[in-house]
Design a protein around this motif. Structure first.
Motif, PDB file in Angstrom:
ATOM      1  N   GLU A  79       0.932  -1.084   0.080  1.00  4.34           N
ATOM      2  CA  GLU A  79       0.003   0.079   0.074  1.00  4.34           C
ATOM      3  C   GLU A  79       0.860   1.303  -0.075  1.00  4.34           C
ATOM      4  O   GLU A  79       1.828   1.383   0.974  1.00  4.34           O
ATOM      5  CB  GLU A  79      -1.027   0.002   1.257  1.00  4.34           C
ATOM      6  N   CYS A 123      -3.769  -0.356  -3.090  1.00  3.97           N
ATOM      7  CA  CYS A 123      -4.293   0.788  -2.514  1.00  3.97           C
ATOM      8  C   CYS A 123      -3.073   2.056  -2.697  1.00  3.97           C
ATOM      9  O   CYS A 123      -1.961   2.047  -1.954  1.00  3.97           O
ATOM     10  CB  CYS A 123      -4.905   0.811  -1.167  1.00  3.97           C
ATOM     11  N   THR A 152      -2.804   5.768  -1.022  1.00  7.00           N
ATOM     12  CA  THR A 152      -3.283   6.318   0.179  1.00  7.00           C
ATOM     13  C   THR A 152      -2.969   7.569   0.021  1.00  7.00           C
ATOM     14  O   THR A 152      -1.704   8.369   0.361  1.00  7.00           O
ATOM     15  CB  THR A 152      -2.820   5.451   1.542  1.00  7.00           C
ATOM     16  N   ALA A 184      -3.717   5.634 -10.020  1.00  6.21           N
ATOM     17  CA  ALA A 184      -4.305   4.462  -9.741  1.00  6.21           C
ATOM     18  C   ALA A 184      -4.754   3.556 -11.156  1.00  6.21           C
ATOM     19  O   ALA A 184      -4.708   2.399 -11.294  1.00  6.21           O
ATOM     20  CB  ALA A 184      -5.566   4.636  -8.939  1.00  6.21           C
ATOM     21  N   THR A 191      -4.508  -0.062 -10.251  1.00  4.85           N
ATOM     22  CA  THR A 191      -4.750  -0.364  -8.631  1.00  4.85           C
ATOM     23  C   THR A 191      -6.335   0.174  -8.451  1.00  4.85           C
ATOM     24  O   THR A 191      -6.833   1.299  -8.963  1.00  4.85           O
ATOM     25  CB  THR A 191      -3.920   0.853  -7.854  1.00  4.85           C
ATOM     26  N   TYR A 217      -8.083   1.024  -5.548  1.00  3.38           N
ATOM     27  CA  TYR A 217      -8.609   2.002  -4.586  1.00  3.38           C
ATOM     28  C   TYR A 217      -7.657   3.023  -4.500  1.00  3.38           C
ATOM     29  O   TYR A 217      -6.488   2.925  -4.297  1.00  3.38           O
ATOM     30  CB  TYR A 217      -8.757   1.307  -3.368  1.00  3.38           C
ATOM     31  N   ARG A 246      -7.364   5.930  -1.197  1.00  6.40           N
ATOM     32  CA  ARG A 246      -7.773   6.558   0.156  1.00  6.40           C
ATOM     33  C   ARG A 246      -7.843   8.055   0.156  1.00  6.40           C
ATOM     34  O   ARG A 246      -6.985   8.659  -0.333  1.00  6.40           O
ATOM     35  CB  ARG A 246      -6.806   5.924   1.258  1.00  6.40           C
ATOM     36  N   LEU A 278     -12.054   5.383  -1.173  1.00 11.53           N
ATOM     37  CA  LEU A 278     -12.153   4.679  -0.001  1.00 11.53           C
ATOM     38  C   LEU A 278     -12.119   5.846   1.311  1.00 11.53           C
ATOM     39  O   LEU A 278     -11.139   6.398   1.308  1.00 11.53           O
ATOM     40  CB  LEU A 278     -11.301   3.629   0.308  1.00 11.53           C
ATOM     41  N   LEU A 332     -12.519   2.263   3.821  1.00 16.33           N
ATOM     42  CA  LEU A 332     -11.338   1.580   4.412  1.00 16.33           C
ATOM     43  C   LEU A 332     -11.482   1.423   5.915  1.00 16.33           C
ATOM     44  O   LEU A 332     -11.610   2.790   6.662  1.00 16.33           O
ATOM     45  CB  LEU A 332     -10.011   2.458   4.027  1.00 16.33           C
ATOM     46  N   PHE A 368     -11.217  -2.439   2.217  1.00 17.43           N
ATOM     47  CA  PHE A 368      -9.759  -2.711   2.535  1.00 17.43           C
ATOM     48  C   PHE A 368      -9.692  -2.384   4.163  1.00 17.43           C
ATOM     49  O   PHE A 368     -10.590  -1.842   4.576  1.00 17.43           O
ATOM     50  CB  PHE A 368      -9.078  -1.584   1.787  1.00 17.43           C
TER      51      PHE A 368
END
Length: 266
Positions: free
Chosen positions: A31, A68, A70, A95, A100, A102, A104, A140, A168, A195
């Protein structure tokens, strides 16, 4: 279930260090929350236009995923919202290129809850979700701050009403800051959970002290068992916050311990 670690836990490592450690210890993914001195992931050299295909090939060759990205896209920050929306779009674009699923985003800044205009967050989340949907990416919202209250989180997601938005679930924050039971949190959010963040801690004189998995009093094993019972087959990711707390144990030790702990219960 699959396991990953957040790069937040290894701020001193190179990307190559992360890849080799993940492969050697038996992680399924990484991640990405910054690499080295660059916290803004779309600016990381390994994900640049010239390097991204090579990075993807290397990941595929060694059997790793980036499940993910982030971001620090603060959907509550009225003074800087244009900057944060741009960040969200940059992460969504990356992403898509990486494959990818997700990204965040945050509805509150800190683990502890603060005063947030929830309608403002919902409006921004809904607008950004349109961009995410067009790129085949899902946003997320983390159970963080005021949104660690699972009732508040559910109300937000019901209001946004987008299949390009999910949760998440950081199992730590609803327990630590709202005294929620696992079953209560899961019951409120189960249809949205995509997630998982794993953290463990104890409280000493009113201060949260993070601990290696299983050495605190957060019911990590019970959380994983609850997810297993309900057919969750996504990622559980160790968020070891060493970038913010440099006195925490070194990542090589912590990541290996987490992998062993998780493989014994998943």
């Amino acid at each position: 279930m699959k396991i990953s670690f957040s790069t937040l836990g290894c701020p001193g490592w190179s990307w190559e260090d992360m890849l080799s450690t993940a492969k050697d210890i038996g992680f399924d993914g990484i991640e990405v929350r910054g690499i080295g001195n660059e916290l803004y992931v779309p600016k990381v050299k390994h994900f640049s236009k010239d390097n991204i295909e090579l990075t993807k090939k290397k990941l595929s060759k060694i059997g790793l995923e980036i499940p993910c990205l982030t971001s620090a896209c603060f959907l509550f920050d009225k003074a800087n919202i244009d900057k944060h929306i741009k960040e969200g779009i940059d992460y969504i674009d990356l992403a898509q290129k990486l494959g990818t699923p997700y990204v965040r985003v945050l509805g509150d800044a800190q683990p502890q809850p603060s005063e947030i205009d929830i309608d403002f967050v919902a409006e921004n989340l809904k607008n950004l979700a349109t961009e995410a949907k067009s790129k085949g990416v899902k946003l997320l919202v983390e159970t963080n701050g005021v949104f660690a209250d699972s009732k508040v989180m559910k109300a937000l997601l019901d209001k946004v009403n987008s299949d390009s938005v999910g949760v998440l679930w950081d199992i730590h924050h609803p327990i630590r800051f709202f005294n929620e039971q696992l079953e209560y949190t899961y019951g409120n959010l189960k249809e949205y959970i995509c997630f998982i963040h794993i953290k463990d801690s104890i409280v000493v004189d009113g201060t949260v002290k993070y601990k290696m998995t299983g050495y605190g009093d957060i019911p990590v094993k019970a959380a994983v068992e609850l997810l297993k019972e309900n057919g969750y087959d996504g990622y559980v990711s160790l968020e070891w916050v060493k970038r913010w707390c440099l006195d925490l144990e070194e990542p090589g030790i912590v990541f290996a311990h987490f992998a062993g702990y998780m493989k014994s219960i998943i």
